[in-house]
Write a protein that holds these residues in place. Structure first.
Motif, PDB file in Angstrom:
ATOM      1  N   THR A  84      -4.620   3.146   9.595  1.00  0.00           N
ATOM      2  CA  THR A  84      -5.887   2.214  10.101  1.00  0.00           C
ATOM      3  C   THR A  84      -5.425   1.228  11.100  1.00  0.00           C
ATOM      4  N   ARG A  85      -4.447   0.419  10.451  1.00  0.00           N
ATOM      5  CA  ARG A  85      -3.980  -0.633  11.441  1.00  0.00           C
ATOM      6  C   ARG A  85      -2.931  -0.097  12.602  1.00  0.00           C
ATOM      7  N   GLN A  86      -2.440   1.030  12.424  1.00  0.00           N
ATOM      8  CA  GLN A  86      -1.592   1.662  13.664  1.00  0.00           C
ATOM      9  C   GLN A  86      -0.178   0.728  13.454  1.00  0.00           C
ATOM     10  N   THR A  87       0.339   0.752  12.149  1.00  0.00           N
ATOM     11  CA  THR A  87       1.554  -0.122  12.070  1.00  0.00           C
ATOM     12  C   THR A  87       2.545   0.717  11.048  1.00  0.00           C
ATOM     13  N   THR A  88       3.778   0.582  11.210  1.00  0.00           N
ATOM     14  CA  THR A  88       4.780   1.572  10.299  1.00  0.00           C
ATOM     15  C   THR A  88       5.830   0.329  10.122  1.00  0.00           C
ATOM     16  N   TRP A  89       6.402   0.583   8.733  1.00  0.00           N
ATOM     17  CA  TRP A  89       7.637  -0.177   8.247  1.00  0.00           C
ATOM     18  C   TRP A  89       8.553   0.790   7.579  1.00  0.00           C
ATOM     19  N   VAL A  90       9.565   0.060   6.944  1.00  0.00           N
ATOM     20  CA  VAL A  90      10.572   1.238   6.224  1.00  0.00           C
ATOM     21  C   VAL A  90      10.934   0.373   5.016  1.00  0.00           C
ATOM     22  N   MET A  91      10.928   1.000   3.901  1.00  0.00           N
ATOM     23  CA  MET A  91      11.377   0.481   2.676  1.00  0.00           C
ATOM     24  C   MET A  91      12.592   1.163   2.106  1.00  0.00           C
ATOM     25  N   ARG A  92      13.112   0.595   1.264  1.00  0.00           N
ATOM     26  CA  ARG A  92      14.468   1.085   0.590  1.00  0.00           C
ATOM     27  C   ARG A  92      14.319   0.573  -0.841  1.00  0.00           C
ATOM     28  N   ASP A  93      14.492   1.473  -1.842  1.00  0.00           N
ATOM     29  CA  ASP A  93      14.361   1.156  -3.140  1.00  0.00           C
ATOM     30  C   ASP A  93      13.249  -0.072  -3.390  1.00  0.00           C
ATOM     31  N   GLY A  94      12.205   0.355  -2.784  1.00  0.00           N
ATOM     32  CA  GLY A  94      11.109  -0.799  -3.190  1.00  0.00           C
ATOM     33  C   GLY A  94      11.366  -1.921  -2.295  1.00  0.00           C
ATOM     34  N   LYS A  95      12.100  -2.110  -1.484  1.00  0.00           N
ATOM     35  CA  LYS A  95      12.143  -3.461  -0.782  1.00  0.00           C
ATOM     36  C   LYS A  95      12.012  -3.147   0.980  1.00  0.00           C
ATOM     37  N   VAL A  96      11.451  -4.001   1.377  1.00  0.00           N
ATOM     38  CA  VAL A  96      11.052  -3.999   3.122  1.00  0.00           C
ATOM     39  C   VAL A  96      12.459  -4.217   3.629  1.00  0.00           C
ATOM     40  N   VAL A  97      12.893  -2.976   4.565  1.00  0.00           N
ATOM     41  CA  VAL A  97      14.152  -3.246   5.108  1.00  0.00           C
ATOM     42  C   VAL A  97      13.904  -3.259   6.854  1.00  0.00           C
ATOM     43  N   ALA A  98      12.607  -2.783   6.997  1.00  0.00           N
ATOM     44  CA  ALA A  98      12.259  -2.969   8.600  1.00  0.00           C
ATOM     45  C   ALA A  98      11.005  -3.402   8.477  1.00  0.00           C
ATOM     46  N   LYS A  99      10.591  -4.446   8.977  1.00  0.00           N
ATOM     47  CA  LYS A  99       9.301  -5.137   8.977  1.00  0.00           C
ATOM     48  C   LYS A  99       8.201  -4.362   9.699  1.00  0.00           C
ATOM     49  N   PRO A 100       6.821  -4.453   9.349  1.00  0.00           N
ATOM     50  CA  PRO A 100       5.929  -3.756  10.191  1.00  0.00           C
ATOM     51  C   PRO A 100       5.985  -3.808  11.674  1.00  0.00           C
TER      52      PRO A 100
ATOM     53  N   ARG B 106       0.914  -1.189   0.036  1.00  0.00           N
ATOM     54  CA  ARG B 106       0.025   0.035  -0.111  1.00  0.00           C
ATOM     55  C   ARG B 106       1.127   1.246  -0.070  1.00  0.00           C
ATOM     56  N   CYS B 107       2.143   1.155   0.442  1.00  0.00           N
ATOM     57  CA  CYS B 107       3.047   2.166   0.371  1.00  0.00           C
ATOM     58  C   CYS B 107       3.754   2.321  -0.606  1.00  0.00           C
ATOM     59  N   SER B 108       3.830   3.488  -1.643  1.00  0.00           N
ATOM     60  CA  SER B 108       4.097   3.548  -2.675  1.00  0.00           C
ATOM     61  C   SER B 108       5.530   4.288  -2.544  1.00  0.00           C
ATOM     62  N   ALA B 109       6.576   3.289  -2.239  1.00  0.00           N
ATOM     63  CA  ALA B 109       7.756   3.479  -1.947  1.00  0.00           C
ATOM     64  C   ALA B 109       8.623   3.434  -3.435  1.00  0.00           C
ATOM     65  N   GLY B 110       9.299   4.501  -3.666  1.00  0.00           N
ATOM     66  CA  GLY B 110      10.226   4.710  -4.747  1.00  0.00           C
ATOM     67  C   GLY B 110      11.671   4.347  -4.524  1.00  0.00           C
ATOM     68  N   SER B 111      12.530   5.018  -5.078  1.00  0.00           N
ATOM     69  CA  SER B 111      14.002   4.868  -4.583  1.00  0.00           C
ATOM     70  C   SER B 111      14.390   5.688  -3.223  1.00  0.00           C
ATOM     71  N   GLY B 112      15.364   5.153  -2.847  1.00  0.00           N
ATOM     72  CA  GLY B 112      15.849   5.764  -1.523  1.00  0.00           C
ATOM     73  C   GLY B 112      15.124   5.220  -0.247  1.00  0.00           C
ATOM     74  N   THR B 113      15.148   5.850   0.680  1.00  0.00           N
ATOM     75  CA  THR B 113      14.410   5.342   2.079  1.00  0.00           C
ATOM     76  C   THR B 113      12.928   6.000   2.143  1.00  0.00           C
ATOM     77  N   THR B 114      12.064   5.037   2.581  1.00  0.00           N
ATOM     78  CA  THR B 114      10.767   5.517   2.617  1.00  0.00           C
ATOM     79  C   THR B 114      10.120   5.041   3.872  1.00  0.00           C
ATOM     80  N   PHE B 115       9.602   5.991   4.780  1.00  0.00           N
ATOM     81  CA  PHE B 115       8.861   5.554   5.961  1.00  0.00           C
ATOM     82  C   PHE B 115       7.577   5.380   5.789  1.00  0.00           C
ATOM     83  N   CYS B 116       6.827   4.343   5.975  1.00  0.00           N
ATOM     84  CA  CYS B 116       5.359   3.983   5.719  1.00  0.00           C
ATOM     85  C   CYS B 116       4.693   3.777   7.111  1.00  0.00           C
ATOM     86  N   VAL B 117       3.445   4.509   6.936  1.00  0.00           N
ATOM     87  CA  VAL B 117       2.683   4.173   8.026  1.00  0.00           C
ATOM     88  C   VAL B 117       1.212   3.857   7.857  1.00  0.00           C
ATOM     89  N   ASP B 118       0.698   2.871   8.238  1.00  0.00           N
ATOM     90  CA  ASP B 118      -0.612   2.435   7.961  1.00  0.00           C
ATOM     91  C   ASP B 118      -1.641   2.652   9.268  1.00  0.00           C
TER      92      ASP B 118
END
Length: 303
Positions: free
Chosen positions: A193-209, A179-191
């Protein structure tokens, strides 16, 4: 002669005083309710016991000259074995196999009302140990649930699958990282609705929800796409007079920071910020920098 009479009177007076000392207590038979605010019956609060009791007058010990039952004279009762504490396996009779221990008696951990659901979500998440999805508590299940509770600061971390453990496990297991439209670089994602957060880098999850808590009613954290514009290991909040550890601001006065209260207290929330557990706040700080992308989707229920 006068001295003899005088001594007899003294002895008689002493006997009256001695008998009167035990008569001050209320008679239990005179108070049918057993209460009433009077003195407690003699012996109800304290009893004379031990070797010294035999040398005291009968009026003080309450003895009626009949021998009191001792521990030896009491009938023996057979102790009922607690299955949860039984470690010895009964010897099989001839021609029969010894009973095989079942999952129900392999653990002393209490089974929660959401055992099967928690097992299901933890198996989907992975990383907490081997467990069996069958709705029955075992030592392996308990260890996995306890590890999960410790990771996400669910208190008490006792391995019981209760409502809070189910809620956290379900939120994490059903978070869709796509659901998190992460592009290149580091993206912090926050849901939100579910009150969760995770981190992506270059489209890949580097820190799980992981779990988070955002703005409460009246201070809803807005969805949208932002960038980290200020970082401080320890930021002071002027309006709320509290320290904000591992501060990463991304929208006005809103940012990521370590929570200053119990994260799982759902009755409260932040004033818009994204609260993190200590370990997650440290990890988010290590992964972020000024210019890192922040994407928030959904909306926290009740805001």
């Amino acid at each position: 002669m006068m001295q003899v009479r005088h001594r007899a009177r003294v002895v008689a007076l002493a006997m009256v005083m001695l008998v009167g000392a035990g008569g001050c207590a209320s008679d239990p038979q005179a108070d049918p309710g057993g209460t009433g605010g009077g003195l407690a019956p003699v012996g109800s609060a304290e009893q004379v016991t031990g070797a010294g009791a035999a040398s005291l007058p009968d009026q003080l010990t309450g003895s009626d000259k009949k021998p009191r039952p001792t521990a030896k004279s009491q009938p023996k009762t057979e102790a009922v074995a607690d299955p949860a504490r039984t470690t010895k396996t009964p010897k099989p009779s001839k021609g029969r196999r010894a009973p095989t221990p079942t999952k129900a008696n392999l653990t002393r951990c209490q089974q929660g009302e959401h055992q099967r659901e928690v097992e299901t979500y933890l198996a989907r998440l992975g990383g907490f140990g081997t467990l069996t999805v069958d709705g029955r508590q075992t030592d392996a299940d308990c260890a996995a649930i306890k590890k999960f509770q410790q990771r996400y600061d669910i208190r008490p971390a006792e391995g019981r699958a209760g409502p809070l453990t189910l809620d956290v496990a379900k939120r994490l297991a059903t978070t869709d990282v796509k659901r998190c439209s992460a592009g290149s670089g580091t993206t912090f994602c926050v849901d939100l609705t579910r009150q969760t957060t995770w981190v992506m880098r270059d489209g890949k999850v580097v820190a799980k929800p992981t779990v988070t808590r955002t703005g409460m009613a009246g201070y809803a954290t807005p969805a949208g796409t932002y960038k980290v514009n200020l970082r401080n290991l320890k930021e002071w909040s002027n309006p709320y007079e509290v320290w904000l550890p591992y501060w990463q601001r991304f929208n006005g006065g809103i940012g990521f920071h370590e929570t200053t209260t119990y994260l799982h207290n759902a009755g409260i929330g932040s004033h818009g910020c994204v609260n993190l557990l200590h370990a997650d706040a440290v990890r988010w700080w290590e992964l972020g920098k000024v210019g890192s992308r922040v994407v928030l989707v959904g909306r926290r229920p009740g805001t």
